[in-house]
Design a protein around this motif. Structure first.
Motif, PDB file in Angstrom:
ATOM      1  N   LEU A 222     -33.893 -87.757 -72.052  1.00  0.00           N
ATOM      2  CA  LEU A 222     -34.310 -87.062 -73.272  1.00  0.00           C
ATOM      3  C   LEU A 222     -34.735 -88.086 -74.311  1.00  0.00           C
ATOM      4  O   LEU A 222     -34.059 -89.104 -74.513  1.00  0.00           O
ATOM      5  N   ASP A 223     -35.850 -87.826 -74.953  1.00  0.00           N
ATOM      6  CA  ASP A 223     -36.327 -88.781 -75.958  1.00  0.00           C
ATOM      7  C   ASP A 223     -35.833 -88.390 -77.344  1.00  0.00           C
ATOM      8  O   ASP A 223     -35.296 -87.308 -77.569  1.00  0.00           O
ATOM      9  N   GLU A 224     -36.044 -89.278 -78.291  1.00  0.00           N
ATOM     10  CA  GLU A 224     -35.546 -89.083 -79.642  1.00  0.00           C
ATOM     11  C   GLU A 224     -36.218 -87.897 -80.327  1.00  0.00           C
ATOM     12  O   GLU A 224     -35.591 -87.200 -81.140  1.00  0.00           O
ATOM     13  N   ASP A 225     -37.483 -87.643 -79.985  1.00  0.00           N
ATOM     14  CA  ASP A 225     -38.183 -86.519 -80.603  1.00  0.00           C
ATOM     15  C   ASP A 225     -37.499 -85.197 -80.246  1.00  0.00           C
ATOM     16  O   ASP A 225     -37.327 -84.326 -81.111  1.00  0.00           O
ATOM     17  N   PHE A 226     -37.114 -85.046 -78.959  1.00  0.00           N
ATOM     18  CA  PHE A 226     -36.424 -83.817 -78.551  1.00  0.00           C
ATOM     19  C   PHE A 226     -35.084 -83.701 -79.264  1.00  0.00           C
ATOM     20  O   PHE A 226     -34.736 -82.627 -79.777  1.00  0.00           O
ATOM     21  N   THR A 227     -34.330 -84.797 -79.289  1.00  0.00           N
ATOM     22  CA  THR A 227     -33.003 -84.768 -79.907  1.00  0.00           C
ATOM     23  C   THR A 227     -33.096 -84.389 -81.374  1.00  0.00           C
ATOM     24  O   THR A 227     -32.303 -83.579 -81.882  1.00  0.00           O
ATOM     25  N   GLN A 228     -34.074 -84.954 -82.077  1.00  0.00           N
ATOM     26  CA  GLN A 228     -34.227 -84.661 -83.495  1.00  0.00           C
ATOM     27  C   GLN A 228     -34.640 -83.213 -83.711  1.00  0.00           C
ATOM     28  O   GLN A 228     -34.104 -82.522 -84.593  1.00  0.00           O
ATOM     29  N   ALA A 229     -35.565 -82.727 -82.880  1.00  0.00           N
ATOM     30  CA  ALA A 229     -36.011 -81.334 -83.010  1.00  0.00           C
ATOM     31  C   ALA A 229     -34.860 -80.368 -82.733  1.00  0.00           C
ATOM     32  O   ALA A 229     -34.734 -79.326 -83.399  1.00  0.00           O
ATOM     33  N   PHE A 230     -34.019 -80.726 -81.786  1.00  0.00           N
ATOM     34  CA  PHE A 230     -32.862 -79.880 -81.481  1.00  0.00           C
ATOM     35  C   PHE A 230     -31.915 -79.810 -82.681  1.00  0.00           C
ATOM     36  O   PHE A 230     -31.487 -78.714 -83.081  1.00  0.00           O
ATOM     37  N   ARG A 231     -31.604 -80.950 -83.262  1.00  0.00           N
ATOM     38  CA  ARG A 231     -30.667 -80.968 -84.384  1.00  0.00           C
ATOM     39  C   ARG A 231     -31.203 -80.197 -85.584  1.00  0.00           C
ATOM     40  O   ARG A 231     -30.424 -79.652 -86.379  1.00  0.00           O
ATOM     41  N   GLU A 232     -32.508 -80.146 -85.713  1.00  0.00           N
ATOM     42  CA  GLU A 232     -33.106 -79.429 -86.836  1.00  0.00           C
ATOM     43  C   GLU A 232     -33.171 -77.921 -86.582  1.00  0.00           C
ATOM     44  O   GLU A 232     -33.490 -77.161 -87.501  1.00  0.00           O
ATOM     45  N   ASN A 233     -32.897 -77.510 -85.342  1.00  0.00           N
ATOM     46  CA  ASN A 233     -33.040 -76.091 -84.986  1.00  0.00           C
ATOM     47  C   ASN A 233     -31.796 -75.535 -84.298  1.00  0.00           C
ATOM     48  O   ASN A 233     -31.893 -74.655 -83.433  1.00  0.00           O
ATOM     49  N   ILE A 234     -30.627 -76.013 -84.669  1.00  0.00           N
ATOM     50  CA  ILE A 234     -29.391 -75.555 -84.045  1.00  0.00           C
ATOM     51  C   ILE A 234     -29.199 -74.048 -84.174  1.00  0.00           C
ATOM     52  O   ILE A 234     -28.858 -73.382 -83.178  1.00  0.00           O
ATOM     53  N   PRO A 235     -29.414 -73.423 -85.341  1.00  0.00           N
ATOM     54  CA  PRO A 235     -29.247 -71.954 -85.418  1.00  0.00           C
ATOM     55  C   PRO A 235     -30.162 -71.215 -84.441  1.00  0.00           C
ATOM     56  O   PRO A 235     -29.755 -70.199 -83.861  1.00  0.00           O
ATOM     57  N   HIS A 236     -31.386 -71.711 -84.258  1.00  0.00           N
ATOM     58  CA  HIS A 236     -32.308 -71.078 -83.307  1.00  0.00           C
ATOM     59  C   HIS A 236     -31.742 -71.113 -81.899  1.00  0.00           C
ATOM     60  O   HIS A 236     -31.746 -70.092 -81.192  1.00  0.00           O
ATOM     61  N   TYR A 237     -31.248 -72.274 -81.468  1.00  0.00           N
ATOM     62  CA  TYR A 237     -30.717 -72.386 -80.115  1.00  0.00           C
ATOM     63  C   TYR A 237     -29.442 -71.565 -79.937  1.00  0.00           C
ATOM     64  O   TYR A 237     -29.223 -70.964 -78.884  1.00  0.00           O
ATOM     65  N   ARG A 238     -28.617 -71.526 -80.978  1.00  0.00           N
ATOM     66  CA  ARG A 238     -27.396 -70.714 -80.894  1.00  0.00           C
ATOM     67  C   ARG A 238     -27.754 -69.237 -80.696  1.00  0.00           C
ATOM     68  O   ARG A 238     -27.187 -68.563 -79.833  1.00  0.00           O
TER      69      ARG A 238
END
Length: 565
Positions: A222-238
């Motif tokens: 996993l690259d840093e771009d994915f990790t950062q995008a995930f952290r910015e969208n935690i409510p969406h993934y939940r």
């Protein structure tokens, strides 16, 4: 109400995803005197014991973790799309440290029995350390896949080499260098471990009883771009995980196989194959419920197997699959079929030539004898019910759990069993459990159990158990949900217990999907727990055996999105 003269308010069996979160929920949110009993020397549950080579999760890492805490999500960084066992174990140790759980976990302690004392309204829990501990609430967080299935093959005790089951792998690993290895089993675990064993073994012979589908995982860092995008969208993934039938981070496509041309369908499958992972089964919404639709996916994968495996004999054995795709657990892999192109890997079809015995020097089938130094059993588990029965639980009136489930498991919502007051089962039979991304199902169960115990304390409820009629009604609903899919059509599926001789053939998990299940559980709690018998501290009992009030989704037509792992 908790008894202050008990050793604990709550005892939790198992320190995996479920037990760790249940401890946090009861101890840190409700202030209960809670403790976990764990047979291993560390946390991790499934991921503590399953250290076999190639062990890897088939749920994407950003979905296979706790979502109850933004802090845990933000502080941990996954390295791969599909995490391997060592990384998942590191994650669970991180969570245990971050939540300060170890001080209330008894390691190296195995539960050998549990007995309910009706007069005292206490559970007495016996351990292999010789202790007997008393508790008001007993919570089984033993996991669905933790009771190993070692097939009863004549002669195993005579084998002069070493043998291992994948679920109880030596902590230091096994060196296969220069060894002739026989692997029995080609389910999800066998599909993971065969390529890894072949890398170092002098020769690997895979003994296959049931051919299986598998889709490439296409694992990657996993690259840093994915990790950062995930952290910015935690409510969406939940929200995504909690609203999909299987708790995965993707939705079923809103189209049926018949909605597209054959050329379009082929392109869709090719793109999904190239992308890899479990999302392959989500490209059409009717693959899990319609045989003709399913056949298009099944035939595509079988053709891919034949394209990949260069030896026609091996290819025919591997592609001779006798069930619809996804009706058994659909594995994903890393170079599984490619492994059979190696000159030092052989394949034995046990349907054509069954094993007769294990000899002192190997395995004998009806056709040949195979000399081996090591045997690896990748033969799966006595799933869902097996780990619970191993606890040797005795409920009210001397009724054992084995007796209560003699004809198959009975529960209400997979959470409680009639005749076993104040016993809760996390992801028990009759819950979505193994048909889901487990941490999502676990979180829902843990939070429901914690909410129920809080309600009992607030309302002076001393004891609570599933009602007989409610369990019967729920059993019918579980069957209806399964029968709306292709899942019960596989007679040799472990979803039906068919891998364990003598086990009742009952479809065990709930196939109605997590959102429907969650809505039912929420309605039950909101209505004051209909479907459960209660006794308050004054001795007054309440039963709901005269029928359940309307519960959202319970009696609705089961034509919703199909359920599969």
């Amino acid at each position: 109400m908790a008894r202050r003269d008990a050793d604990f308010d709550a005892l939790i069996v198992g320190a995996g995803f479920a037990g760790m979160y249940q401890l946090h929920a009861l101890r840190d949110r409700l202030g209960l005197r809670a403790q976990v009993i764990e047979a291993g020397s560390g946390v991790g549950g499934t991921w503590y014991w399953n250290r076999y080579p190639g062990a890897r999760c088939d749920t994407e890492s950003h979905a296979y973790c706790y979502y109850f805490s933004d802090a845990l999500l933000e502080e941990w960084e996954w390295s791969e799309r599909y995490p391997a066992q060592p990384e998942i174990l590191r994650y669970l140790n991180f969570a245990a440290d971050r939540l300060d759980l170890r001080r209330d976990i008894r390691f190296d302690t195995r539960v050998t029995g549990a007995r309910y004392d009706t007069e005292a309204n206490l559970w007495h829990v016996e351990t292999d350390t010789g202790e007997t501990l008393s508790t008001t609430w007993l919570i089984a967080a033993v996991g669905c896949l933790s009771a190993a299935n070692i097939p009863d093959i004549p002669g195993l005790e005579r084998f002069e080499g070493a043998w291992y089951h994948t679920s109880d792998w030596p902590e230091g690993g096994v060196d296969f260098t220069g060894k002739r290895v026989g692997q029995i089993g080609t389910g999800s675990t066998g599909i993971q471990t065969a390529p890894a064993i072949a890398e170092t073994a002098a020769h690997l012979t895979v003994f296959q009883r049931t051919a299986n589908y598998s889709v490439p995982a296409r694992n990657r860092p996993l690259d840093e771009d994915f990790t950062q995008a995930f952290r910015e969208n935690i409510p969406h993934y939940r929200d995504l995980l909690r609203s999909t039938p299987n708790g995965h981070p993707f939705r079923l496509a809103d189209r049926k196989v018949a909605d597209v041309t054959e050329e379009e369908r082929r392109k869709i499958y090719e793109e999904a194959w190239a992308k890899g992972g479990l999302q392959f089964r989500a490209v059409f919404k009717d693959l899990g419920v319609d045989r003709e639709a399913n056949a298009t996916a099944s035939d595509f994968i079988k053709a891919k197997i034949r394209e990949t495996v260069t030896d026609p004999r091996k290819a025919n054995i591997l592609a001779n699959i006798d069930h619809p795709y996804g009706a058994k657990r659909p594995p994903i892999d890393t170079h599984y079929f490619e492994t059979f192109n190696r000159a030092d890997v052989d394949l034995v079809d046990l349907r054509a030539t069954p094993i007769v015995e294990i000899t002192a020097t190997g395995i004998r089938t009806t056709e040949a004898t195979y000399d081996l130094d090591v045997i690896v059993f990748a033969t799966g588990f006595d799933a869902i019910t097996g780990p619970l029965l191993k606890l040797n639980i005795t409920g009210a009136g001397g009724l054992t759990l084995a007796e209560a489930w003699q004809a198959g498991p009975r529960s209400f919502l997979g959470l409680q069993v009639p005749g076993f007051p104040n016993l809760f089962t996390i992801t028990g039979p009759g819950s979505p459990s193994v048909l889901t991304n487990m941490p999502v199902a676990i979180e829902q169960h843990v939070e429901w159990i914690a909410g129920c115990i809080a309600w009992m304390r607030e309302n002076a409820i001393a004891a609570m158990e599933a009602d007989e009629d409610a369990a019967e009604a729920w059993g019918r609903h579980v069957n209806d949900a399964a029968n709306a899919t292709l899942l019960p059509t596989v007679p040799h599926s472990w979803y039906l217990g068919a891998n364990i001789p003598g086990k009742p053939r009952v479809f065990i998990p709930y196939a109605g999907g997590l959102p429907r299940y969650r809505a039912i559980c929420e309605d039950v709690a909101a209505q004051g727990y209909p479907g459960f018998r209660t006794k308050d501290t004054a001795g007054k009992t309440r039963a709901t055996s005269n029928g359940l009030p309307p519960i959202r989704g319970f009696t609705a037509p089961l034509e919703a999105e199909p359920q599969a792992v």
